[in-house]
Write a protein that holds these residues in place. Structure first.
Motif, short mmCIF file in Angstrom:
data_model
loop_
_atom_site.label_atom_id
_atom_site.label_comp_id
_atom_site.label_asym_id
_atom_site.label_seq_id
_atom_site.Cartn_x
_atom_site.Cartn_y
_atom_site.Cartn_z
N ASN A 54 4.75 2.97 -7.94
CA ASN A 54 3.68 1.65 -9.09
C ASN A 54 2.37 1.81 -9.15
O ASN A 54 1.66 0.75 -8.99
CB ASN A 54 4.37 0.74 -8.42
CG ASN A 54 5.70 -0.40 -7.59
OD1 ASN A 54 6.36 0.48 -9.32
ND2 ASN A 54 6.48 -0.70 -7.56
N TYR A 55 1.83 2.85 -9.23
CA TYR A 55 0.46 2.83 -9.18
C TYR A 55 -0.02 3.70 -10.90
O TYR A 55 1.47 3.91 -11.13
CB TYR A 55 -0.21 4.35 -8.43
CG TYR A 55 -0.52 3.33 -7.13
CD1 TYR A 55 -2.50 3.27 -6.82
CD2 TYR A 55 -0.04 2.69 -6.36
CE1 TYR A 55 -3.19 2.75 -6.24
CE2 TYR A 55 -0.71 1.88 -5.06
CZ TYR A 55 -1.59 1.86 -4.64
OH TYR A 55 -2.12 0.99 -4.32
N ARG A 56 -1.22 3.30 -11.47
CA ARG A 56 -0.89 3.95 -12.60
C ARG A 56 -1.53 5.09 -12.77
O ARG A 56 -1.10 5.61 -14.51
CB ARG A 56 -2.92 2.89 -12.85
CG ARG A 56 -2.52 1.86 -13.52
CD ARG A 56 -3.91 0.87 -13.82
NE ARG A 56 -4.25 1.78 -15.14
CZ ARG A 56 -5.47 1.07 -15.73
NH1 ARG A 56 -6.34 0.88 -15.08
NH2 ARG A 56 -5.80 1.69 -16.90
N PHE A 57 -2.30 5.71 -12.43
CA PHE A 57 -2.77 7.40 -11.83
C PHE A 57 -2.10 7.61 -11.18
O PHE A 57 -2.38 7.36 -10.11
CB PHE A 57 -3.86 7.03 -12.52
CG PHE A 57 -4.74 6.46 -13.30
CD1 PHE A 57 -5.01 6.80 -14.88
CD2 PHE A 57 -4.88 5.50 -12.82
CE1 PHE A 57 -5.35 5.81 -15.77
CE2 PHE A 57 -6.25 4.41 -14.09
CZ PHE A 57 -5.78 4.63 -15.56
N GLY A 58 -2.25 8.98 -11.63
CA GLY A 58 -2.04 10.46 -9.91
C GLY A 58 -2.80 11.45 -10.16
O GLY A 58 -3.14 11.83 -11.77
N MET A 143 -0.38 -3.78 5.11
CA MET A 143 -0.96 -3.52 4.32
C MET A 143 -1.63 -4.96 4.22
O MET A 143 -3.09 -4.76 3.40
CB MET A 143 -0.95 -2.94 3.28
CG MET A 143 -0.05 -1.55 3.20
SD MET A 143 -1.72 -0.55 4.37
CE MET A 143 -2.86 -0.85 3.31
N ASN A 144 -1.18 -6.33 3.92
CA ASN A 144 -1.58 -7.98 4.05
C ASN A 144 -2.86 -7.73 5.06
O ASN A 144 -3.70 -8.32 4.33
CB ASN A 144 -1.10 -8.79 3.96
CG ASN A 144 0.48 -8.52 2.95
OD1 ASN A 144 0.03 -7.98 1.53
ND2 ASN A 144 1.77 -8.93 2.62
N VAL A 157 -9.95 0.57 1.01
CA VAL A 157 -8.64 1.36 1.87
C VAL A 157 -8.02 2.93 1.12
O VAL A 157 -8.24 2.73 -0.37
CB VAL A 157 -7.81 0.11 2.02
CG1 VAL A 157 -6.44 -0.04 2.38
CG2 VAL A 157 -8.29 -1.20 2.17
N VAL A 158 -8.08 3.24 2.36
CA VAL A 158 -6.88 4.83 1.75
C VAL A 158 -6.58 4.97 3.18
O VAL A 158 -5.51 4.32 3.49
CB VAL A 158 -8.06 6.10 2.01
CG1 VAL A 158 -7.30 7.04 1.73
CG2 VAL A 158 -9.33 5.95 0.86
N PRO A 169 2.82 2.52 -1.35
CA PRO A 169 1.47 2.15 -1.23
C PRO A 169 1.09 0.13 -1.96
O PRO A 169 1.46 0.47 -2.79
CB PRO A 169 1.12 3.06 -1.95
CG PRO A 169 1.63 3.62 -2.54
CD PRO A 169 2.98 3.54 -2.82
N GLU A 170 0.31 -0.22 -1.48
CA GLU A 170 0.04 -1.20 -1.64
C GLU A 170 -1.54 -1.67 -1.00
O GLU A 170 -2.06 -0.99 -0.05
CB GLU A 170 1.03 -2.85 -1.35
CG GLU A 170 1.11 -2.32 -0.23
CD GLU A 170 1.91 -3.89 0.42
OE1 GLU A 170 3.07 -4.27 -0.69
OE2 GLU A 170 2.64 -3.35 1.17
#
Length: 358
Positions: A54-58, A143-144, A157-158, A169-170
C-alpha cells in the motif's frame, strides 16, 4: 551427533532458501535476455512490492542495510544529527545511522522485544531528526503512537521491516525491507525502500546508482552509492511474490505446529507474521543452542545482543530488558520446506534439554 570426520550431522537446519520452478523460469528468462544487471524485472518487482504494501513507490537496492542508509540519506540525516534506534535490533539498523555521520541514540525494548514506546520521548533532544522503528521478529510496533511522537517533535519515521514481511508499513516516511536469503521473501541478497513521496523516491533512485545525472555526463552532483539490485535478484523476488499467499499460509501453519508441540513455558507473545519462531529459554540460550546442535543436530540462533554491547557503541551500561533477552532468547528453525515431523522433533528435543539449561 557426529559423523566419522567429527563434524555435526545437521538433521534440522536453521533455514533453507525457497526456490520454485517459477524461480528457475524467471531467472533463466533474465539470463537469456542478457539483462543480468539492470533490467525490466527490477521495476516490476518495485511496483508489485509497493502495491502489496500500500505504498506508491518502491526503490530496489542491494541489501536491507543499504535500504536503511539510503532512507536516512534521502531524509538529509547527517553529521550532528541524532536518530532514535531500538536497543534490541540487528546491528545494521544502528550502522545505517553511523554511515550518515549521525549518532544513534538507543532506547530499550519491552517484553515484546520491540522498542519501549514509553521511553522514546525522554531520549529525544533538539538534535533528534528521525526514529527508526523495527518490527522485531515479526511483531508489529504500535505505529499510531510512534506517529504521535514524531508529529509532536517534528521528526521523520523510518520503518525497518526486514523481519516483518506481511506487516503493512504505515505512518512512516520511508519503509525499508531486506530480501536476504533467510527472509520471508528473498532475492538471495537485496533490499527495498518504499515511500509515498516522489521527492524521496527520486533521491533514493539517484543515490543508489552513484548519483549519475540523467544524461550520464560523468559529472556526479552528489556523493552516491553503488547500491543497485540486479535483474536476476529481482526475478527471484518476483517468483516468490507469485506464491505469496502460499508462503503466508505455510508460515502460519509452521507457527501453529510450534505452538502445539512446544512446552508452554518457552512461548513468547504472539507474532503478527512468522520470520523465525522465537522462544524464551529462561536460562542460558547459548547452552541450549549447543545442546540442540551437538546432541540432536538441530541448528538454532541466539537473539540479538544489545546495541550498547557492540564494540563500536559500547557504553559499559546495558539496558535491563535488551540484556535479559539477549542472554535467554533463541530462534528456532523456520523455512518453507520444514515438515510437521521436524518441528515436533525440535520441540521434543527442547523439552528434554530445558532441565539442563541454567
Amino acid at each position: 551427533i557426529l559423523t566419522m570426520d567429527g563434524h555435526t550431522k545437521i538433521k534440522v537446519p536453521m533455514s533453507k532458501p525457497y526456490v520454485t520452478s517459477d524461480t528457475r523460469r524467471l531467472v533463466l528468462e533474465a539470463v537469456e535476455s542478457s539483462y543480468i544487471g539492470t533490467g525490466p524485472f527490477i521495476q516490476k518487482f518495485e511496483e508489485v512490492w509497493a502495491k502489496e504494501n500500500n505504498y506508491r513507490f518502491g526503490s530496489a537496492c542491494s541489501s536491507g542495510t543499504a535500504a536503511l542508509h539510503l532512507a536516512l540519506t534521502a531524509l538529509d540525516i547527517g553529521e550532528g544529527d541524532e536518530v532514535i534506534v531500538p536497543e534490541f535490533t540487528m546491528v545494521a539498523t544502528a550502522w545505517a545511522v553511523t554511515y550518515t555521520g549521525a549518532r544513534p541514540v538507543f532506547v530499550d525494548c519491552d517484553n515484546t522485544l520491540n522498542i519501549d514506546i514509553a521511553k522514546i520521548e525522554s531520549a529525544i533532544t533538539a538534535k533528534t531528526k528521525a526514529i527508526i522503528v523495527v518490527h522485531v521478529y515479526g511483531r508489529r510496533v504500535n505505529m499510531n503512537k510512534i506517529a504521535e511522537i514524531a508529529i509532536a517533535h517534528d521528526i521523520a519515521v523510518v520503518e525497518d521491516s526486514a523481519e516483518a514481511h506481511g506487516i503493512l508499513p504505515e505512518k512512516s516516511d520511508i519503509a525499508c525491507f531486506s530480501f536476504y536469503s533467510n527472509k520471508i521473501i528473498s532475492t538471495g541478497e537485496g533490499g527495498m525502500c518504499l515511500t509515498n513521496s516522489r521527492l524521496y523516491k527520486d533521491r533514493i533512485d539517484t543515490l543508489r546508482s552513484m548519483s549519475f545525472d540523467k544524461n550520464r555526463t560523468y559529472l556526479h552532483p552528489h556523493l552516491g552509492f553503488n547500491y543497485r539490485m540486479t535483474n536476476i535478484q529481482a526475478a527471484i523476488g518476483l517468483s516468490q511474490l507469485e506464491t505469496l499467499g502460499w508462503i503466508k499460509s505455510k508460515r502460519r501453519m509452521i507457527e501453529m505446529w510450534y505452538d502445539a508441540y512446544l512446552p508452554a513455558i518457552v512461548k513468547m507473545p504472539k507474532r503478527d507474521v512468522l520470520w523465525y519462531y522465537d522462544i524464551d529459554t529462561h536460562g542460558d540460550a547459548e547452552q541450549l543452542k549447543n545442546i540442540l546442535l551437538n546432541e540432536y543436530g538441530i541448528e538454532t540462533r541466539s537473539f540479538f545482543k544489545p546495541m550498547s554491547m557492540q564494540p563500536m557503541y559500547s557504553t559499559g551500561q546495558f539496558p535491563t530488558n535488551a540484556m535479559k533477552w539477549g542472554q535467554r532468547g533463541l530462534l528456532l528453525p523456520t523455512y518453507m520446506d520444514i515438515t510437521e515431523e521436524q518441528v515436533k522433533y525440535v520441540c521434543e528435543c527442547i523439552a528434554k534439554s530445558l532441565p539442563l539449561v541454567v
